[in-house]
Design a protein around this motif. Structure first.
Motif, mmCIF file in Angstrom:
data_model
loop_
_atom_site.group_PDB
_atom_site.id
_atom_site.type_symbol
_atom_site.label_atom_id
_atom_site.label_comp_id
_atom_site.label_asym_id
_atom_site.label_seq_id
_atom_site.Cartn_x
_atom_site.Cartn_y
_atom_site.Cartn_z
ATOM 1 N N PHE A 44 0.846 -1.192 0.000
ATOM 2 C CA PHE A 44 0.000 0.000 0.000
ATOM 3 C C PHE A 44 0.886 1.247 0.000
ATOM 4 C CE2 PHE A 44 -2.216 3.341 2.502
ATOM 5 C CZ PHE A 44 -3.283 3.562 1.643
ATOM 6 N N ASP A 45 0.616 2.167 -0.914
ATOM 7 C CA ASP A 45 1.425 3.387 -1.080
ATOM 8 C C ASP A 45 0.658 4.590 -0.516
ATOM 9 O OD1 ASP A 45 3.043 5.469 -1.820
ATOM 10 O OD2 ASP A 45 3.169 4.908 -3.942
ATOM 11 N N ARG A 46 1.075 5.049 0.650
ATOM 12 C CA ARG A 46 0.395 6.195 1.268
ATOM 13 C C ARG A 46 0.480 7.438 0.394
ATOM 14 N NH1 ARG A 46 2.820 5.099 6.869
ATOM 15 N NH2 ARG A 46 4.280 6.708 6.236
ATOM 16 N N SER A 47 1.582 7.610 -0.320
ATOM 17 C CA SER A 47 1.775 8.829 -1.122
ATOM 18 C C SER A 47 0.753 8.951 -2.248
ATOM 19 C CB SER A 47 3.189 8.864 -1.700
ATOM 20 O OG SER A 47 3.368 7.859 -2.680
ATOM 21 N N GLN A 48 0.129 7.837 -2.629
ATOM 22 C CA GLN A 48 -0.865 7.855 -3.707
ATOM 23 C C GLN A 48 -2.294 7.932 -3.176
ATOM 24 O OE1 GLN A 48 0.121 8.039 -6.989
ATOM 25 N NE2 GLN A 48 2.110 8.270 -5.970
ATOM 26 N N ASN A 49 -2.452 8.141 -1.875
ATOM 27 C CA ASN A 49 -3.779 8.116 -1.276
ATOM 28 C C ASN A 49 -4.068 9.356 -0.429
ATOM 29 O OD1 ASN A 49 -5.270 5.293 -1.687
ATOM 30 N ND2 ASN A 49 -3.046 4.936 -1.620
ATOM 31 N N GLY A 50 -3.495 10.466 -0.836
ATOM 32 C CA GLY A 50 -3.821 11.724 -0.172
ATOM 33 C C GLY A 50 -5.208 12.196 -0.564
ATOM 34 N N LEU A 51 -5.711 13.187 0.136
ATOM 35 C CA LEU A 51 -7.030 13.734 -0.177
ATOM 36 C C LEU A 51 -7.033 14.377 -1.561
ATOM 37 C CD1 LEU A 51 -7.908 15.451 3.231
ATOM 38 C CD2 LEU A 51 -8.713 13.248 2.372
ATOM 39 N N HIS A 52 -8.177 14.326 -2.221
ATOM 40 C CA HIS A 52 -8.310 14.988 -3.516
ATOM 41 C C HIS A 52 -8.144 16.492 -3.324
ATOM 42 C CE1 HIS A 52 -9.547 11.406 -5.658
ATOM 43 N NE2 HIS A 52 -10.471 11.159 -4.753
ATOM 44 N N LYS A 53 -7.212 17.069 -4.071
ATOM 45 C CA LYS A 53 -6.939 18.495 -3.949
ATOM 46 C C LYS A 53 -7.993 19.314 -4.685
ATOM 47 C CE LYS A 53 -1.928 17.939 -3.542
ATOM 48 N NZ LYS A 53 -0.604 18.288 -4.120
ATOM 49 N N VAL A 54 -8.274 20.488 -4.149
ATOM 50 C CA VAL A 54 -9.195 21.425 -4.772
ATOM 51 C C VAL A 54 -8.450 22.735 -5.011
ATOM 52 C CG1 VAL A 54 -11.332 22.757 -4.474
ATOM 53 C CG2 VAL A 54 -11.211 20.392 -3.662
ATOM 54 N N ASN A 55 -8.613 23.318 -6.184
ATOM 55 C CA ASN A 55 -7.993 24.612 -6.456
ATOM 56 C C ASN A 55 -8.543 25.657 -5.509
ATOM 57 O OD1 ASN A 55 -6.342 24.112 -8.938
ATOM 58 N ND2 ASN A 55 -8.330 23.470 -9.732
ATOM 59 N N VAL A 56 -7.647 26.441 -4.924
ATOM 60 C CA VAL A 56 -8.058 27.495 -4.008
ATOM 61 C C VAL A 56 -7.351 28.785 -4.412
ATOM 62 C CG1 VAL A 56 -6.260 26.932 -2.322
ATOM 63 C CG2 VAL A 56 -8.297 28.141 -1.572
ATOM 64 N N ALA A 57 -8.054 29.901 -4.329
ATOM 65 C CA ALA A 57 -7.486 31.209 -4.654
ATOM 66 C C ALA A 57 -7.886 32.205 -3.583
ATOM 67 C CB ALA A 57 -7.973 31.680 -6.027
ATOM 68 N N LEU A 58 -6.926 33.024 -3.169
ATOM 69 C CA LEU A 58 -7.201 34.108 -2.225
ATOM 70 C C LEU A 58 -7.203 35.430 -2.979
ATOM 71 C CD1 LEU A 58 -6.554 31.940 -0.020
ATOM 72 C CD2 LEU A 58 -5.556 33.804 1.299
ATOM 73 N N LEU A 59 -8.338 36.096 -2.958
ATOM 74 C CA LEU A 59 -8.464 37.422 -3.556
ATOM 75 C C LEU A 59 -8.527 38.434 -2.419
ATOM 76 C CD1 LEU A 59 -11.080 36.763 -6.391
ATOM 77 C CD2 LEU A 59 -8.583 36.855 -6.578
ATOM 78 N N HIS A 60 -7.357 38.888 -1.990
ATOM 79 C CA HIS A 60 -7.271 39.864 -0.901
ATOM 80 C C HIS A 60 -8.096 39.425 0.315
ATOM 81 C CE1 HIS A 60 -5.202 43.253 -3.035
ATOM 82 N NE2 HIS A 60 -5.508 42.470 -4.050
ATOM 83 N N GLY A 61 -7.933 38.173 0.703
ATOM 84 C CA GLY A 61 -8.635 37.657 1.878
ATOM 85 C C GLY A 61 -9.848 36.821 1.555
ATOM 86 N N LEU A 62 -10.510 37.078 0.447
ATOM 87 C CA LEU A 62 -11.643 36.256 0.044
ATOM 88 C C LEU A 62 -11.138 34.915 -0.472
ATOM 89 C CD1 LEU A 62 -13.911 38.796 -1.902
ATOM 90 C CD2 LEU A 62 -14.296 37.883 0.399
ATOM 91 N N ILE A 63 -11.736 33.836 0.004
ATOM 92 C CA ILE A 63 -11.329 32.495 -0.400
ATOM 93 C C ILE A 63 -12.305 31.962 -1.446
ATOM 94 C CG2 ILE A 63 -10.902 30.134 0.352
ATOM 95 C CD1 ILE A 63 -10.387 31.258 3.166
ATOM 96 N N PHE A 64 -11.759 31.583 -2.599
ATOM 97 C CA PHE A 64 -12.550 30.967 -3.662
ATOM 98 C C PHE A 64 -12.002 29.574 -3.937
ATOM 99 C CE2 PHE A 64 -13.774 35.289 -4.186
ATOM 100 C CZ PHE A 64 -14.996 35.281 -4.844
#
Length: 401
Positions: free
Chosen positions: A130-150
């Motif tokens: 079993f490879d732990r490195s291949q089983n991380g959480l699914h990443k989601v794109n995140v952007a900070l617009l001057h404090g606002l999180i999208f």
């Protein structure tokens, strides 16, 4: 989605009359709803919250819509990361509370443990290969617009570069980075999400339905009266950075860029803020030096809306739970230095848009009941529903693509 379902939606789009409200199927057909989730909600940037909600390492909150849940967390290095709230073992939700603070993220089902960057750090009794490195959480794109999180769930999200370049001065002026969340309220509405969005985008209903709003905002006036007041207001404040006018929204956005719009509109009767009597309700935002009797409208992507007074800001978003239910989330932001009970009172701060949103909830519910009728037919839109028409044009084009 099968070819049969696609053909059905294509027929709906082809039969839609320009200048009219949508046909009943767009509000009730489950296949249309699934197409919306895939082509709108999963492909555009969605307003999730503000950095002030997760000031310390380990702080997190969840952002939910339809069947999806996203964890937004502050990592040990101080970054803001987003991950799908889905364990990579057998799919259980990991964060069951809407917010909190954790040194790591542990699935409550089988105790798989992830760090705040989403990497799997322990999984009990797994095979040697079993490879732990291949089983991380699914990443989601995140952007900070001057404090606002999208966040954006697409692998190839639209670019935010044009928006950042053109609105940087506005973000700085109002001090988006230096705001904090004062209050958030959620309004569950038994109606299709588009009825809520369309209602927000037109002020044809404002005068008869929102007397509190109509006493403060010139936008509730007939078009000619409003445009005259807007023109006089802009001329009196010509050259000030608050008075940018940018329209890159919906189908006006450049290819590959997220849509956005910014404008500033006058208030009425010497009102200074969105409150009872138009009185100030909090310390001025950012580097604002004085009230000018106006409010800014900021729209980012097709589903995130902000109303900026000189002393506080509101964030609006409409998220679907199902084809016939949505959530309207309203957030109130103030200067980060403001102290509740001393510099602002929550009841005064939230009054106008709580009473307005409560009224809108009832309006939208009744709208859905009428749309459900076998006698419903699309009606001609008024000149005060032009922005709603822009949204519908973009919406149909997006589904068609």
């Amino acid at each position: 989605m099968t070819r049969l379902k696609l053909d059905k939606i294509t027929q709906y789009i082809a039969a839609q009359r320009p200048g009219y409200s949508l046909a009943q199927a767009f509000y009730k057909d489950v296949d249309v709803y699934q197409a919306e989730i895939e082509h709108i909600f999963l492909k555009h940037w969605l307003y999730a919250g503000h950095a002030s909600q997760i000031p310390l390492a380990g702080d997190y909150f969840t952002f939910d819509f339809d069947t999806e849940s996203v964890i937004i967390a502050r990592t040990a290095s101080g970054d803001v990361k987003a991950h799908m709230n889905v364990c990579r073992h057998r799919g259980s939700k990991i964060c069951l509370e809407p917010s909190g603070s954790q040194k790591s993220l542990t699935c409550p089902y089988h105790a798989w443990n992830y760090n705040l960057d989403g990497q799997l750090i322990s999984a009990r009794n797994m095979p040697d290969d079993f490879d732990r490195s291949q089983n991380g959480l699914h990443k989601v794109n995140v952007a900070l617009l001057h404090g606002l999180i999208f966040v954006c769930l697409s692998k190839e999200p639209p670019s935010l570069s044009a928006l950042q370049n053109e609105l940087d001065e506005v973000f700085e002026l109002f001090g988006f980075n230096n705001m904090k969340l004062a209050e958030k309220k959620s309004y569950r509405i038994p109606a299709n999400w588009k009825l809520a969005v369309e209602n927000y985008q037109e002020c044809y209903h404002c005068a008869p339905s929102h007397p509190e709003f109509a006493q403060i905002h010139a936008m509730a006036k007939p078009p000619k009266v409003f445009q005259m007041a807007k023109s006089d207001f802009a001329q009196a404040n010509q050259g000030q950075p608050k008075f940018k006018q940018l329209n890159r929204y919906f189908d006006l956005a450049e290819v590959g860029q997220e849509g956005y719009q910014y404008d500033r509109n006058p208030l009425l009767r010497n009102a200074l803020s969105g409150s009872a009597g138009g009185k100030p309700v909090a310390p001025l935002l950012g580097s604002i030096q004085e009230y000018d009797g106006g409010a800014s409208e900021l729209m980012i992507g097709p589903l995130s809306y902000f109303l900026i007074y000189d002393d506080h800001m509101l964030g609006y978003r409409f998220l679907p739970n199902s084809v016939d239910e949505c959530i309207c989330d309203v957030s109130w932001y103030v200067n980060e230095s403001a102290v509740q009970g001393k510099d602002y009172q929550l009841e005064q701060l939230t009054w106008l848009w709580d009473v307005t949103t409560q009224a809108d909830k009832k309006i939208i519910m009744n709208n859905q009941k009428g749309v459900d009728s076998r006698y419903y037919q699309p009606g001609r839109l008024s000149e005060m529903e032009h922005f709603q028409q822009s949204f519908l044009t973009w919406y149909l084009k997006t589904l068609a693509e």
